[in-house]
Motif scaffolding. Sequence first.
Motif, PDB file in Angstrom:
ATOM      1  N   UNK A  34      12.361 122.993  -4.138  1.00 25.02           N
ATOM      2  CA  UNK A  34      11.896 123.613  -5.373  1.00 25.02           C
ATOM      3  C   UNK A  34      12.102 125.125  -5.358  1.00 25.02           C
ATOM      4  N   UNK A  35      12.162 125.710  -6.525  1.00 21.61           N
ATOM      5  CA  UNK A  35      11.917 127.142  -6.687  1.00 21.61           C
ATOM      6  C   UNK A  35      10.556 127.243  -7.354  1.00 21.61           C
ATOM      7  N   UNK A  36       9.619 127.907  -6.694  1.00 23.75           N
ATOM      8  CA  UNK A  36       8.307 128.141  -7.302  1.00 23.75           C
ATOM      9  C   UNK A  36       8.305 129.571  -7.831  1.00 23.75           C
ATOM     10  N   UNK A  37       8.145 129.706  -9.147  1.00 23.00           N
ATOM     11  CA  UNK A  37       8.309 130.991  -9.820  1.00 23.00           C
ATOM     12  C   UNK A  37       6.964 131.555 -10.270  1.00 23.00           C
ATOM     13  N   UNK A  38       6.775 132.838  -9.945  1.00 29.59           N
ATOM     14  CA  UNK A  38       5.555 133.537 -10.360  1.00 29.59           C
ATOM     15  C   UNK A  38       5.944 134.901 -10.909  1.00 29.59           C
ATOM     16  N   UNK A  39       5.316 135.298 -11.979  1.00 36.59           N
ATOM     17  CA  UNK A  39       5.429 136.689 -12.423  1.00 36.59           C
ATOM     18  C   UNK A  39       4.031 137.179 -12.780  1.00 36.59           C
ATOM     19  N   UNK A  40       3.874 138.479 -12.699  1.00 38.62           N
ATOM     20  CA  UNK A  40       2.562 139.081 -12.958  1.00 38.62           C
ATOM     21  C   UNK A  40       2.784 140.317 -13.829  1.00 38.62           C
ATOM     22  N   UNK A  41       2.063 140.407 -14.893  1.00 37.29           N
ATOM     23  CA  UNK A  41       2.227 141.514 -15.831  1.00 37.29           C
ATOM     24  C   UNK A  41       1.864 142.834 -15.154  1.00 37.29           C
ATOM     25  N   UNK A  42       2.680 143.870 -15.393  1.00 39.26           N
ATOM     26  CA  UNK A  42       2.327 145.223 -14.986  1.00 39.26           C
ATOM     27  C   UNK A  42       2.797 145.660 -13.615  1.00 39.26           C
ATOM     28  N   UNK A  43       3.571 144.844 -12.914  1.00 42.15           N
ATOM     29  CA  UNK A  43       4.037 145.244 -11.586  1.00 42.15           C
ATOM     30  C   UNK A  43       5.232 146.191 -11.695  1.00 42.15           C
ATOM     31  N   UNK A  44       5.259 147.211 -10.835  1.00 42.98           N
ATOM     32  CA  UNK A  44       6.422 148.098 -10.781  1.00 42.98           C
ATOM     33  C   UNK A  44       7.547 147.401 -10.015  1.00 42.98           C
ATOM     34  N   UNK A  45       8.756 147.911 -10.163  1.00 41.61           N
ATOM     35  CA  UNK A  45       9.898 147.365  -9.408  1.00 41.61           C
ATOM     36  C   UNK A  45       9.625 147.433  -7.913  1.00 41.61           C
ATOM     37  N   UNK A  46       9.067 148.544  -7.465  1.00 39.14           N
ATOM     38  CA  UNK A  46       8.771 148.718  -6.034  1.00 39.14           C
ATOM     39  C   UNK A  46       7.788 147.646  -5.554  1.00 39.14           C
ATOM     40  N   UNK A  47       6.782 147.345  -6.363  1.00 43.33           N
ATOM     41  CA  UNK A  47       5.774 146.356  -5.991  1.00 43.33           C
ATOM     42  C   UNK A  47       6.386 144.951  -5.953  1.00 43.33           C
ATOM     43  N   UNK A  48       7.256 144.660  -6.918  1.00 43.23           N
ATOM     44  CA  UNK A  48       7.897 143.337  -6.962  1.00 43.23           C
ATOM     45  C   UNK A  48       8.750 143.135  -5.706  1.00 43.23           C
ATOM     46  N   UNK A  49       9.520 144.152  -5.331  1.00 40.66           N
ATOM     47  CA  UNK A  49      10.348 144.066  -4.116  1.00 40.66           C
ATOM     48  C   UNK A  49       9.465 143.921  -2.884  1.00 40.66           C
ATOM     49  N   UNK A  50       8.352 144.660  -2.857  1.00 41.69           N
ATOM     50  CA  UNK A  50       7.424 144.579  -1.727  1.00 41.69           C
ATOM     51  C   UNK A  50       6.846 143.169  -1.591  1.00 41.69           C
ATOM     52  N   UNK A  51       6.516 142.534  -2.715  1.00 46.21           N
ATOM     53  CA  UNK A  51       6.007 141.154  -2.683  1.00 46.21           C
ATOM     54  C   UNK A  51       7.078 140.213  -2.143  1.00 46.21           C
ATOM     55  N   UNK A  52       8.313 140.399  -2.594  1.00 45.66           N
ATOM     56  CA  UNK A  52       9.415 139.587  -2.086  1.00 45.66           C
ATOM     57  C   UNK A  52       9.565 139.715  -0.575  1.00 45.66           C
ATOM     58  N   UNK A  53       9.430 140.924  -0.070  1.00 42.19           N
ATOM     59  CA  UNK A  53       9.544 141.168   1.380  1.00 42.19           C
ATOM     60  C   UNK A  53       8.356 140.549   2.133  1.00 42.19           C
ATOM     61  N   UNK A  54       7.189 140.602   1.509  1.00 46.20           N
ATOM     62  CA  UNK A  54       5.991 140.018   2.115  1.00 46.20           C
ATOM     63  C   UNK A  54       6.129 138.491   2.234  1.00 46.20           C
ATOM     64  N   UNK A  55       6.557 137.848   1.147  1.00 47.92           N
ATOM     65  CA  UNK A  55       6.708 136.396   1.169  1.00 47.92           C
ATOM     66  C   UNK A  55       7.812 135.972   2.133  1.00 47.92           C
ATOM     67  N   UNK A  56       8.861 136.781   2.241  1.00 47.81           N
ATOM     68  CA  UNK A  56       9.940 136.491   3.190  1.00 47.81           C
ATOM     69  C   UNK A  56       9.418 136.527   4.621  1.00 47.81           C
ATOM     70  N   UNK A  57       8.579 137.506   4.926  1.00 42.67           N
ATOM     71  CA  UNK A  57       8.027 137.637   6.286  1.00 42.67           C
ATOM     72  C   UNK A  57       7.141 136.442   6.650  1.00 42.67           C
TER      73      UNK A  57
END
Length: 366
Positions: A160-183
């Motif tokens: 599956x691809x499980x997709x989440x978005x959250x209103x109001x996140x900056x680009x930096x925060x979105x990338x940081x979340x991606x890095x966190x989930x990858x870790x």
Amino acid sequence: MFHFGIEHEVAFIDNAGNFADFSQVNFADFNQIVERLPVYKDDYPELRIGDAGIKEKRWYIEGFERFADSEEVVECLPKGIEIRTTINPDINSAIAELDESFRLLKETAAEYGYSPALISFNPNYDKFVPNPPLNKYETKRRQASPEKQTADIPMLTYGPDLNISMVGLTTEKIIDIGRKLTYYSPYIIPFSYSSPFYQGALWEGFSVRTFMRTGKRPAAMVFLEKQEELIKSIPSLTKIARIPAEIGRIEFKAFDSCSDFSIYAGLLALLKGMILDDSLTGRATVPDAKKHQTSAQAGFDNEDIFTSAKQIIQVVESTLENDPDVNLLAPLKTLLDKRETPAHKLIRLYKQTNSIEASLKQTYSS
């Protein structure tokens, strides 16, 4: 304010008991099923149709597209049918929509002699080799991204691809979340493991899919609006949004497929809690292939994987303490208490039947 979506790949067994992969079926075999399924006009422009026009509905054929000496798609070798949900305001709505779409797919497929099978890696083949070989245009096209260069791997995998978005996140925060989930990916993916077969026999672990794909393919991917926001990595962590609805989407791609959709609900709640949490400090731009392979082979039998998964569940429970979605974690906690993965059930079925295909026929009904 969150939004949720699910993309769920479905494999099939035919009435003769064959695993219905690229060696057994052609595009027309699965297309007759998809053609019978409804179109919901309100889904667009929220859902992407794509250049080949194959993705016209909530259901579409997942496969390997072949091209002439141009962008024209001349063939698609199928591996299964993907269900995708629309963007939903809460987890329960996304699961309810997936449930209904799966029911319609299962009923329609049965009319053509196919039944859904839970598996996350092709149980018979360990390689997909395009035949005829790629032409010059296709060879050049595959160099466009790290993901296109490894496009043969998804022909063997289901997930599956499980997709989440959250209103109001900056680009930096979105990338940081991606890095966190990858870790943290290798610690949370055993909740979904469902690929214990390899080359027609039991494998020595729980997820051949994870063992073969993670490191070459992304664990998480985030979709951004502007080219200059992308960061270079192999595999990719960032990707340009192809339609406005994709901007800011966080897509977790490392889970195996689940036949029990309450596990997907739990996993979405888990990801939501991890996004909201401030205490988990690990970050990685690319997945740790070795750690994922350890996780794939040992699951929760590995002490580090088990202890870290337990810690993440506790952190998420604390983060979601006053959120009703905390209750969705229940199936994950049960698996953790037993130190089991869904693959354990598949292994038990195989030991009863001594047949991979007979085991797979029971997966969505047992």
